[in-house]
Scaffold this active site. Sequence first.
Site, PDB file in Angstrom:
ATOM      1  N   ARG A  14      18.094  -6.586  14.300  1.00 25.12           N
ATOM      2  CA  ARG A  14      16.791  -6.540  14.976  1.00 25.12           C
ATOM      3  C   ARG A  14      16.228  -7.957  15.150  1.00 25.12           C
ATOM      4  NH1 ARG A  14      11.692  -8.370  14.275  1.00 25.12           N
ATOM      5  NH2 ARG A  14      11.805  -7.914  12.048  1.00 25.12           N
ATOM      6  N   ASP A  15      15.703  -8.540  14.084  1.00 23.69           N
ATOM      7  CA  ASP A  15      15.095  -9.871  14.179  1.00 23.69           C
ATOM      8  C   ASP A  15      16.136 -10.886  14.646  1.00 23.69           C
ATOM      9  OD1 ASP A  15      13.574 -12.248  13.713  1.00 23.69           O
ATOM     10  OD2 ASP A  15      12.538 -11.320  12.044  1.00 23.69           O
ATOM     11  N   HIS A 213       9.395 -11.674   3.782  1.00 26.59           N
ATOM     12  CA  HIS A 213      10.145 -11.803   5.053  1.00 26.59           C
ATOM     13  C   HIS A 213       9.968 -13.251   5.497  1.00 26.59           C
ATOM     14  CE1 HIS A 213      11.401 -10.288   9.189  1.00 26.59           C
ATOM     15  NE2 HIS A 213      10.801 -11.422   9.510  1.00 26.59           N
ATOM     16  N   HIS A 215      11.100 -16.709   7.328  1.00 24.30           N
ATOM     17  CA  HIS A 215      11.941 -17.449   8.270  1.00 24.30           C
ATOM     18  C   HIS A 215      12.223 -18.817   7.656  1.00 24.30           C
ATOM     19  CE1 HIS A 215      12.158 -14.738  11.826  1.00 24.30           C
ATOM     20  NE2 HIS A 215      11.208 -14.130  11.138  1.00 24.30           N
ATOM     21  N   CYS A 246      11.258 -14.955  16.713  1.00 26.71           N
ATOM     22  CA  CYS A 246      10.440 -14.070  17.522  1.00 26.71           C
ATOM     23  C   CYS A 246      10.159 -14.729  18.868  1.00 26.71           C
ATOM     24  CB  CYS A 246       9.126 -13.774  16.803  1.00 26.71           C
ATOM     25  SG  CYS A 246       8.040 -12.733  17.781  1.00 26.71           S
ATOM     26  N   ASN A 255      15.758 -16.245  10.349  1.00 28.07           N
ATOM     27  CA  ASN A 255      15.371 -15.769   9.018  1.00 28.07           C
ATOM     28  C   ASN A 255      16.194 -16.506   7.959  1.00 28.07           C
ATOM     29  OD1 ASN A 255      15.129 -13.308  10.992  1.00 28.07           O
ATOM     30  ND2 ASN A 255      13.787 -12.830   9.276  1.00 28.07           N
TER      31      ASN A 255
HETATM   32  P1  HMG Z   1       1.589  -3.868  26.847  1.00 28.48           P
HETATM   33  O1  HMG Z   1       2.269  -4.373  28.062  1.00 28.48           O
HETATM   34  O2  HMG Z   1       0.241  -4.404  26.532  1.00 28.48           O
HETATM   35  O3  HMG Z   1       1.484  -2.299  26.746  1.00 28.48           O
HETATM   36  O4  HMG Z   1       2.576  -4.106  25.623  1.00 28.48           O
HETATM   37  P2  HMG Z   1       1.366  -1.109  27.726  1.00 28.48           P
HETATM   38  O5  HMG Z   1       0.943   0.017  26.869  1.00 28.48           O
HETATM   39  O6  HMG Z   1       0.535  -1.510  28.911  1.00 28.48           O
HETATM   40  O7  HMG Z   1       2.873  -0.858  28.190  1.00 28.48           O
HETATM   41  C1  HMG Z   1       3.551  -1.656  29.127  1.00 28.48           C
HETATM   42  C2  HMG Z   1       4.851  -0.978  29.518  1.00 28.48           C
HETATM   43  O8  HMG Z   1       5.703  -0.899  28.373  1.00 28.48           O
HETATM   44  C3  HMG Z   1       4.646   0.448  29.980  1.00 28.48           C
HETATM   45  O9  HMG Z   1       5.691   0.724  30.903  1.00 28.48           O
HETATM   46  C4  HMG Z   1       4.898   1.248  28.729  1.00 28.48           C
HETATM   47  O10 HMG Z   1       5.321   2.558  28.970  1.00 28.48           O
HETATM   48  C5  HMG Z   1       5.988   0.454  28.086  1.00 28.48           C
HETATM   49  P3  HMG Z   1       5.411   0.798  32.477  1.00 28.48           P
HETATM   50  O11 HMG Z   1       4.335   1.826  32.624  1.00 28.48           O
HETATM   51  O12 HMG Z   1       4.956  -0.615  32.872  1.00 28.48           O
HETATM   52  O13 HMG Z   1       6.741   1.153  33.039  1.00 28.48           O
HETATM   53  N1  HMG Z   1       6.023   0.616  26.624  1.00 28.48           N
HETATM   54  C6  HMG Z   1       7.098   0.993  25.940  1.00 28.48           C
HETATM   55  N2  HMG Z   1       8.341   1.305  26.328  1.00 28.48           N
HETATM   56  C7  HMG Z   1       9.213   1.655  25.370  1.00 28.48           C
HETATM   57  N3  HMG Z   1       8.900   1.677  24.062  1.00 28.48           N
HETATM   58  C8  HMG Z   1       7.676   1.360  23.631  1.00 28.48           C
HETATM   59  C9  HMG Z   1       6.714   0.994  24.600  1.00 28.48           C
HETATM   60  N4  HMG Z   1       5.432   0.629  24.521  1.00 28.48           N
HETATM   61  C10 HMG Z   1       5.019   0.400  25.757  1.00 28.48           C
HETATM   62  N5  HMG Z   1       7.373   1.370  22.338  1.00 28.48           N
HETATM   63  C11 HMG Z   1       3.447  -3.664  23.422  1.00 28.48           C
HETATM   64  C12 HMG Z   1       2.206  -3.749  24.295  1.00 28.48           C
HETATM   65  C13 HMG Z   1       3.030  -3.589  21.984  1.00 28.48           C
HETATM   66  C14 HMG Z   1       4.234  -2.441  23.842  1.00 28.48           C
HETATM   67  C15 HMG Z   1       4.286  -4.953  23.681  1.00 28.48           C
HETATM   68  O14 HMG Z   1       3.481  -6.053  23.488  1.00 28.48           O
HETATM   69  C16 HMG Z   1       5.481  -5.044  22.788  1.00 28.48           C
HETATM   70  O15 HMG Z   1       6.461  -4.312  22.939  1.00 28.48           O
HETATM   71  N6  HMG Z   1       5.409  -5.954  21.786  1.00 28.48           N
HETATM   72  C17 HMG Z   1       6.448  -6.086  20.779  1.00 28.48           C
HETATM   73  C18 HMG Z   1       7.036  -7.441  20.836  1.00 28.48           C
HETATM   74  C19 HMG Z   1       8.093  -7.573  19.760  1.00 28.48           C
HETATM   75  O16 HMG Z   1       8.921  -6.701  19.565  1.00 28.48           O
HETATM   76  N7  HMG Z   1       8.070  -8.715  19.032  1.00 28.48           N
HETATM   77  C20 HMG Z   1       9.036  -8.991  18.033  1.00 28.48           C
HETATM   78  C21 HMG Z   1       8.911  -8.100  16.846  1.00 28.48           C
HETATM   79  S1  HMG Z   1       7.654  -8.605  15.697  1.00 28.48           S
HETATM   80  C22 HMG Z   1       8.423  -9.894  14.806  1.00 28.48           C
HETATM   81  O17 HMG Z   1       9.486 -10.337  15.165  1.00 28.48           O
HETATM   82  C23 HMG Z   1       7.787 -10.373  13.533  1.00 28.48           C
HETATM   83  C24 HMG Z   1       8.484  -9.814  12.288  1.00 28.48           C
HETATM   84  O18 HMG Z   1       9.850 -10.179  12.264  1.00 28.48           O
HETATM   85  C25 HMG Z   1       7.791 -10.338  11.041  1.00 28.48           C
HETATM   86  C26 HMG Z   1       7.648 -11.857  11.015  1.00 28.48           C
HETATM   87  O19 HMG Z   1       8.617 -12.585  11.236  1.00 28.48           O
HETATM   88  O20 HMG Z   1       6.515 -12.275  10.723  1.00 28.48           O
HETATM   89  C27 HMG Z   1       8.404  -8.299  12.234  1.00 28.48           C
HETATM   90 MG    MG Z   2      10.650 -12.012  11.619  1.00 24.01          MG
END
Ligand code: HMG
Ligand code: MG
Length: 305
Positions: A14-15, A213, A215, A246, A255
């Site tokens: 994933r990450d 967690h 990095h 990210c 990480n």
């Molecule tokens: P948005 O664009 O504000 O949301 O995104 P929306 O509700 O307007 O949706 C936009 C489009 O995405 C729509 O599709 C939704 O249906 C679709 P359209 O109508 O345009 O065709 N959609 C989805 N599709 C599939 N699965 C879903 C989903 N949700 C919406 N779940 C949202 C808001 C939160 C969805 C977006 O900002 C997003 O996906 N963000 C996640 C980004 C991400 O994954 N970042 C990396 C993970 S976090 C990380 O790495 C940190 C961590 O490792 C810890 C650390 O290191 O600190 C965990």
């Molecule tokens: Mg992370």
Amino acid sequence: TRQPDVRIIEVAPRDGLQNLKQLVPLGVKVELIQRLAETGLKDIEATSFVSPKWVPQLADGHEVMQESLRFSKSQPGMGSLRFPVLAPNAKGLQRAHAAGVKEIVVFCSATEAFSKSNQNCTIDEAIAQARAVTKDALALGIMVRGVVSCIFSDPFTGPTAPSEVLRRVQQFIDMGCYEVGLGDTLGVGTPKDTQTLLEVLLRDIPADKLAGHFHDTYGQGVGNVYRAYEMGLRVFDSSVAGLGGCPYAPGAKGNVSTEDVVYTLEKAGINTGVDLDKLVKVGQWISEQLGIPYGSRVGAALASK
Ligand code: HMG
Ligand code: MG
């Protein structure tokens, strides 16, 4: 065989992959998960059910999950594997449930700027969605873990106050998360920072509800894991070959590598349940598949012996 003293959550599928531009074939993702499982790792973050527009690399989450579950069910000794996946909103939970997921991860930032960048909403909005998702997931018998990002610093606005981290950790626990990961998204924190933050958190939160967690941007990952271990934490996220980062956190690197964590802990007599030699082979293999240098210090040292 003795029970492991720590639980390592392997986050490479994933990450480790989410930040790569070049799309990794489904077969490589599935093989990575299987090979990681064969090293003794029991918890493997398999994918994310986030918007595929935001993270195209993980658009094949359904297939990754189905293949991983098939492997777990069909291979001897693999029945207890856990495959947590990120699912920040209702759509994510719905997709995760349809793919047979038994554990999800909800997440938020401790800082507003990264919340906006990563989830396109305020922290309170992210928490409200996480609360709704957690309620629905628990009703479906799906376990929920929380992760708070930017525990030390935000990529846009700088240092994070420990009180802000505490507030978000508490909210995740109150909504029903069984554990909360502390994410140093940027990999800037040092063991002293880890100590300072944990001194604040552990006044209110039991150590067995927290995970690290880290990095490794500044090479502090292993030091942070070890300091957190000394302060009572027993669960750590890490990534084979030190993959990770990210896409919405400029400057974030991989990480802490699982090889480095296993080496450090095992040398201290702490049983990780992971076969380090096998893990190094996985680290070499995935680095080759991705066409990048092998990024684990311990792995590279052991591989060249
Ligand atoms: P948005 O664009 O504000 O949301 O995104 P929306 O509700 O307007 O949706 C936009 C489009 O995405 C729509 O599709 C939704 O249906 C679709 P359209 O109508 O345009 O065709 N959609 C989805 N599709 C599939 N699965 C879903 C989903 N949700 C919406 N779940 C949202 C808001 C939160 C969805 C977006 O900002 C997003 O996906 N963000 C996640 C980004 C991400 O994954 N970042 C990396 C993970 S976090 C990380 O790495 C940190 C961590 O490792 C810890 C650390 O290191 O600190 C965990
Ligand atoms: Mg992370």
